[in-house]
Design a protein around this motif. Sequence first.
Motif, PDB file in Angstrom:
ATOM      1  N   ILE A   1     -26.043  -0.110  73.543  1.00 58.89           N
ATOM      2  CA  ILE A   1     -26.838   0.523  72.489  1.00 58.89           C
ATOM      3  C   ILE A   1     -27.887  -0.453  71.952  1.00 58.89           C
ATOM      4  CG2 ILE A   1     -26.743   1.553  70.204  1.00 58.89           C
ATOM      5  CD1 ILE A   1     -25.524   3.397  72.110  1.00 58.89           C
ATOM      6  N   THR A   2     -27.463  -1.704  71.750  1.00 57.59           N
ATOM      7  CA  THR A   2     -28.397  -2.696  71.215  1.00 57.59           C
ATOM      8  C   THR A   2     -29.563  -2.916  72.172  1.00 57.59           C
ATOM      9  OG1 THR A   2     -26.387  -3.746  70.443  1.00 57.59           O
ATOM     10  CG2 THR A   2     -28.423  -4.904  70.048  1.00 57.59           C
TER      11      THR A   2
ATOM     12  N   ILE B   1     -30.124   0.838  79.686  1.00 56.67           N
ATOM     13  CA  ILE B   1     -31.088   1.930  79.582  1.00 56.67           C
ATOM     14  C   ILE B   1     -32.397   1.301  79.144  1.00 56.67           C
ATOM     15  CG2 ILE B   1     -31.787   3.872  78.195  1.00 56.67           C
ATOM     16  CD1 ILE B   1     -29.881   5.007  79.877  1.00 56.67           C
TER      17      ILE B   1
ATOM     18  N   TRP C   1     -36.552  -0.123  73.132  1.00 52.91           N
ATOM     19  CA  TRP C   1     -37.356   0.851  72.383  1.00 52.91           C
ATOM     20  C   TRP C   1     -38.467   0.113  71.640  1.00 52.91           C
ATOM     21  CZ3 TRP C   1     -35.996   6.209  70.876  1.00 52.91           C
ATOM     22  CH2 TRP C   1     -36.932   6.751  69.984  1.00 52.91           C
ATOM     23  N   GLY C   2     -38.081  -0.976  70.962  1.00 55.01           N
ATOM     24  CA  GLY C   2     -39.078  -1.784  70.262  1.00 55.01           C
ATOM     25  C   GLY C   2     -40.125  -2.307  71.230  1.00 55.01           C
ATOM     26  N   LEU C   3     -39.651  -2.766  72.400  1.00 63.74           N
ATOM     27  CA  LEU C   3     -40.571  -3.273  73.423  1.00 63.74           C
ATOM     28  C   LEU C   3     -41.565  -2.196  73.836  1.00 63.74           C
ATOM     29  CD1 LEU C   3     -41.309  -5.478  75.534  1.00 63.74           C
ATOM     30  CD2 LEU C   3     -39.719  -4.350  77.074  1.00 63.74           C
TER      31      LEU C   3
ATOM     32  N   GLY D   1     -43.340  -2.416  66.691  1.00 58.61           N
ATOM     33  CA  GLY D   1     -42.570  -2.684  67.909  1.00 58.61           C
ATOM     34  C   GLY D   1     -41.992  -4.083  67.879  1.00 58.61           C
TER      35      GLY D   1
ATOM     36  N   VAL E   1     -33.533  -6.456  66.090  1.00 60.48           N
ATOM     37  CA  VAL E   1     -32.403  -6.261  66.986  1.00 60.48           C
ATOM     38  C   VAL E   1     -31.959  -7.590  67.582  1.00 60.48           C
ATOM     39  CG1 VAL E   1     -31.688  -5.175  69.128  1.00 60.48           C
ATOM     40  CG2 VAL E   1     -33.057  -3.898  67.521  1.00 60.48           C
ATOM     41  N   LEU E   2     -32.933  -8.392  68.023  1.00 62.13           N
ATOM     42  CA  LEU E   2     -32.582  -9.623  68.721  1.00 62.13           C
ATOM     43  C   LEU E   2     -31.923 -10.637  67.797  1.00 62.13           C
ATOM     44  CD1 LEU E   2     -35.525 -10.178  71.172  1.00 62.13           C
ATOM     45  CD2 LEU E   2     -33.138  -9.854  71.732  1.00 62.13           C
TER      46      LEU E   2
ATOM     47  N   ILE F   1     -35.410 -10.491  76.381  1.00 61.33           N
ATOM     48  CA  ILE F   1     -34.810  -9.385  75.644  1.00 61.33           C
ATOM     49  C   ILE F   1     -33.505  -8.893  76.244  1.00 61.33           C
ATOM     50  CG2 ILE F   1     -35.174  -7.013  74.870  1.00 61.33           C
ATOM     51  CD1 ILE F   1     -38.103  -7.597  74.744  1.00 61.33           C
TER      52      ILE F   1
ATOM     53  N   ILE G   1     -39.117  -4.247  65.361  1.00 65.00           N
ATOM     54  CA  ILE G   1     -37.857  -3.677  65.864  1.00 65.00           C
ATOM     55  C   ILE G   1     -37.170  -4.668  66.792  1.00 65.00           C
ATOM     56  CG2 ILE G   1     -36.827  -1.878  67.311  1.00 65.00           C
ATOM     57  CD1 ILE G   1     -38.783   0.084  66.297  1.00 65.00           C
ATOM     58  N   MET G   2     -37.952  -5.237  67.741  1.00 63.69           N
ATOM     59  CA  MET G   2     -37.352  -6.181  68.682  1.00 63.69           C
ATOM     60  C   MET G   2     -36.742  -7.366  67.946  1.00 63.69           C
ATOM     61  SD  MET G   2     -39.638  -6.507  72.097  1.00 63.69           S
ATOM     62  CE  MET G   2     -41.239  -6.642  71.346  1.00 63.69           C
TER      63      MET G   2
ATOM     64  N   ILE H   1     -47.152  -0.387  73.968  1.00 64.61           N
ATOM     65  CA  ILE H   1     -48.194   0.610  73.697  1.00 64.61           C
ATOM     66  C   ILE H   1     -49.243   0.007  72.763  1.00 64.61           C
ATOM     67  CG2 ILE H   1     -48.711   2.846  72.650  1.00 64.61           C
ATOM     68  CD1 ILE H   1     -45.950   3.785  73.478  1.00 64.61           C
TER      69      ILE H   1
ATOM     70  N   MET I   1     -30.699  -0.789  74.247  1.00 62.07           N
ATOM     71  CA  MET I   1     -31.520   0.415  74.170  1.00 62.07           C
ATOM     72  C   MET I   1     -32.520   0.289  73.022  1.00 62.07           C
ATOM     73  SD  MET I   1     -29.571   3.957  74.638  1.00 62.07           S
ATOM     74  CE  MET I   1     -29.458   4.746  73.063  1.00 62.07           C
ATOM     75  N   LEU I   2     -32.031  -0.165  71.863  1.00 60.73           N
ATOM     76  CA  LEU I   2     -32.910  -0.283  70.693  1.00 60.73           C
ATOM     77  C   LEU I   2     -33.972  -1.358  70.919  1.00 60.73           C
ATOM     78  CD1 LEU I   2     -30.265  -0.011  67.873  1.00 60.73           C
ATOM     79  CD2 LEU I   2     -31.953   1.688  68.542  1.00 60.73           C
ATOM     80  N   ALA I   3     -33.562  -2.483  71.530  1.00 64.29           N
ATOM     81  CA  ALA I   3     -34.524  -3.562  71.746  1.00 64.29           C
ATOM     82  C   ALA I   3     -35.625  -3.120  72.700  1.00 64.29           C
ATOM     83  CB  ALA I   3     -33.810  -4.791  72.302  1.00 64.29           C
TER      84      ALA I   3
ATOM     85  N   PHE J   1     -35.697   1.635  77.756  1.00 66.33           N
ATOM     86  CA  PHE J   1     -36.580   2.585  77.087  1.00 66.33           C
ATOM     87  C   PHE J   1     -38.048   2.260  77.310  1.00 66.33           C
ATOM     88  CE2 PHE J   1     -33.356   4.638  74.377  1.00 66.33           C
ATOM     89  CZ  PHE J   1     -33.775   5.916  74.653  1.00 66.33           C
TER      90      PHE J   1
ATOM     91  N   ILE K   1     -42.709   0.365  72.127  1.00 65.12           N
ATOM     92  CA  ILE K   1     -43.756   0.558  71.112  1.00 65.12           C
ATOM     93  C   ILE K   1     -44.712  -0.624  71.094  1.00 65.12           C
ATOM     94  CG2 ILE K   1     -44.153   0.957  68.665  1.00 65.12           C
ATOM     95  CD1 ILE K   1     -41.272   2.009  68.604  1.00 65.12           C
ATOM     96  N   PHE K   2     -44.126  -1.825  71.228  1.00 62.44           N
ATOM     97  CA  PHE K   2     -44.927  -3.034  71.230  1.00 62.44           C
ATOM     98  C   PHE K   2     -45.948  -3.006  72.375  1.00 62.44           C
ATOM     99  CE2 PHE K   2     -45.554  -7.360  72.833  1.00 62.44           C
ATOM    100  CZ  PHE K   2     -46.074  -7.970  71.709  1.00 62.44           C
TER     101      PHE K   2
ATOM    102  N   ASP L   1     -48.427   0.093  65.953  1.00 60.66           N
ATOM    103  CA  ASP L   1     -47.433   0.077  67.026  1.00 60.66           C
ATOM    104  C   ASP L   1     -47.047  -1.353  67.378  1.00 60.66           C
ATOM    105  OD1 ASP L   1     -47.317   2.761  67.265  1.00 60.66           O
ATOM    106  OD2 ASP L   1     -48.729   2.897  68.929  1.00 60.66           O
ATOM    107  N   LEU L   2     -48.083  -2.192  67.511  1.00 55.21           N
ATOM    108  CA  LEU L   2     -47.871  -3.584  67.887  1.00 55.21           C
ATOM    109  C   LEU L   2     -46.935  -4.270  66.892  1.00 55.21           C
ATOM    110  CD1 LEU L   2     -49.169  -5.546  70.046  1.00 55.21           C
ATOM    111  CD2 LEU L   2     -50.622  -6.333  68.209  1.00 55.21           C
TER     112      LEU L   2
END
Lengths: 342, 287
Positions: free
Chosen positions: B92-93, B35, B99-101, A296, A303-304, B83, A299-300, B106, B95-97, B37, B103-104, A292-293
Amino acid sequence: MERLKSYAFVLPILLLAAIGPSVFEMFGLVQISNFATMALAVLGLAFVWGFLGVLSLGHAAFFGLGAYAYAITVINLNESSFAVMAAIAVPALFSVVLGYFLFFGRVSDVYLGVITLCVTLVLYNFTSATADPSYHIGAAPLGGFNGITAVPQLNWPGDAEQFLEVETTFRICLIVLALVYAALVALRRSSVGRIMVAVRESELRSELLGYDVRLYKMLGFSVSAAVAGLAGALFTAVNGYVGPSAFDLNQASQFLLWVIAGGLGGLAGPVIASFVFQYVSTYLGTSGVNTDLVFGAIIMLFVLLKVRERVPALWGRVLQFRRPARRVQAFTPSARAVESGE
Amino acid sequence: MDQTIVLLIAIANNIALLTLISLGLAIIFGMMRVINFAHGEFIMLGGYATVLSANHGINLWIAMLVVAPLTVGLIGFVVERLIIRPLYGQIITTMLATWGLSIFLIGAVTTIFGNTVLGVSAPLGNITIGVYSVSIYQLVLIAITAALVGACLFVLNRTRWGLIARGTVQNPTMASAIGIDPTRVYAMTFMAGAALSGLAGGLLAPLSGVIPQMGAAYIARAFVTVISGGSAMVIGTLSAAGILGPTVAILSYAATPVIGEAALLLLAIGLLRVLPRGISGLWQGGR
């Protein structure tokens, strides 16, 4: 020539299907079959998000529905051919009902994403809460958090006793992946597909040209659901197991990650990304790092840094893939209207 | 009679719970069109802040009402800088970022504190109504939520800060022309929203305990409430909770909590079919 090129990605997949059994051990074959079913699922999302601009965060819902539909049907009927059909039909029907409310209600993109995600979470909670033996469909208990175990594998159509060998299942998974890839490329090149790209580029213009945007969105949504359902069926057949984890956030975010990393607007990129990330994930899983770490953070970062614009371009140069979305724009009704009208 | 009172308390409790878990999300969404997430994970972090500080000897009420919102507010400050700000305006972007946060976070909490349930016991004990027993803490939770809603409305509508915030939302360009820095307003708003989510997590921690994945249990309900509420942040969320809460309470009571949650979602989807902009679309024109 141009047309053949866009199908070229089928070749490496078929090559893998041909030589795989003589190269890999049993364990490797099962693992690659698994990867292929997930890659198949991500094709659906790459299609609906990349070509239609519909971001469905609940792609895992359709995958899970297909997986459960396969398990329940095959346990009751003992015939995997019907089960695979059911696994395509159930999510497709579900997506039509959901799509009716979402697209014909004209909810915004953001709400669409949120609602599809919530649907997935509710399905997760629902399947997790079915541990009681009274929850069963025919002979198949839903099993709650433990899911449905000992699901029969694929069998030869018409002969329920004759299960397919691991090698054959491996080949079927890859061939289905190649076929669905080719079908989606063909769909995109068709006039319907071009209208879909037009809808992505500008909903308003497409609508003013007389296309019913809601209908095209719903169609694309259902196609992606059907693909995800088929993938869910194959996944269950390969593993002999399906549980609520098919619906969980990890599953949903993996699909997203693969599309973002593979490049929005293409189909081959997400498939390659899915193979790479699944391999990395298995590797991390054995090394004790929290996946997950890592994912996650990835993904960030993607996107960034807006790498989603860069990575596919880079891969395109290395692997000679073209990004189809850019070129197709010139053939879409909206672009043509601009050229002749302004 | 006793049964009616207990059911009424359950309904009030459900409305309060939905409002409490949605308020932070609603403020961030309503003010910034973001949004978030990672909302569920903000709740989770608030829960962890409470449980850890309470287990280290800090008074439970201080841990819930002060430590949790402060901690998550600070985390929100950092998150906004790193972020949210670079992606502002790209819904939307963002939202995705986030989302990554999500999971990160967790993953990070699992790595640090392990994948186990931590908890503190709920304070205050029970009272009995006829043959039924009701936890006093749940009643306090209803009161705190009511106070929070009142405070949010007061700050937004009656203070200078609320005026500035609302003005910035309506027209950022005009706000900056008269000397208000919209970036700062957004940063403060995000911090406030994060702090509210942390507070919610802190208040819920004694009820459910905390695990790294606990956010997922709340986000579906929070998102559904916020999007059903629409763009009027506090009132919209409250009215959505007022409609959805009783439905969930009654169905959970008559059937199972899972049926209640599924009904919540179905009701919200139906509602959005009729009112695509949410309940606040009823009294607001386009925006």
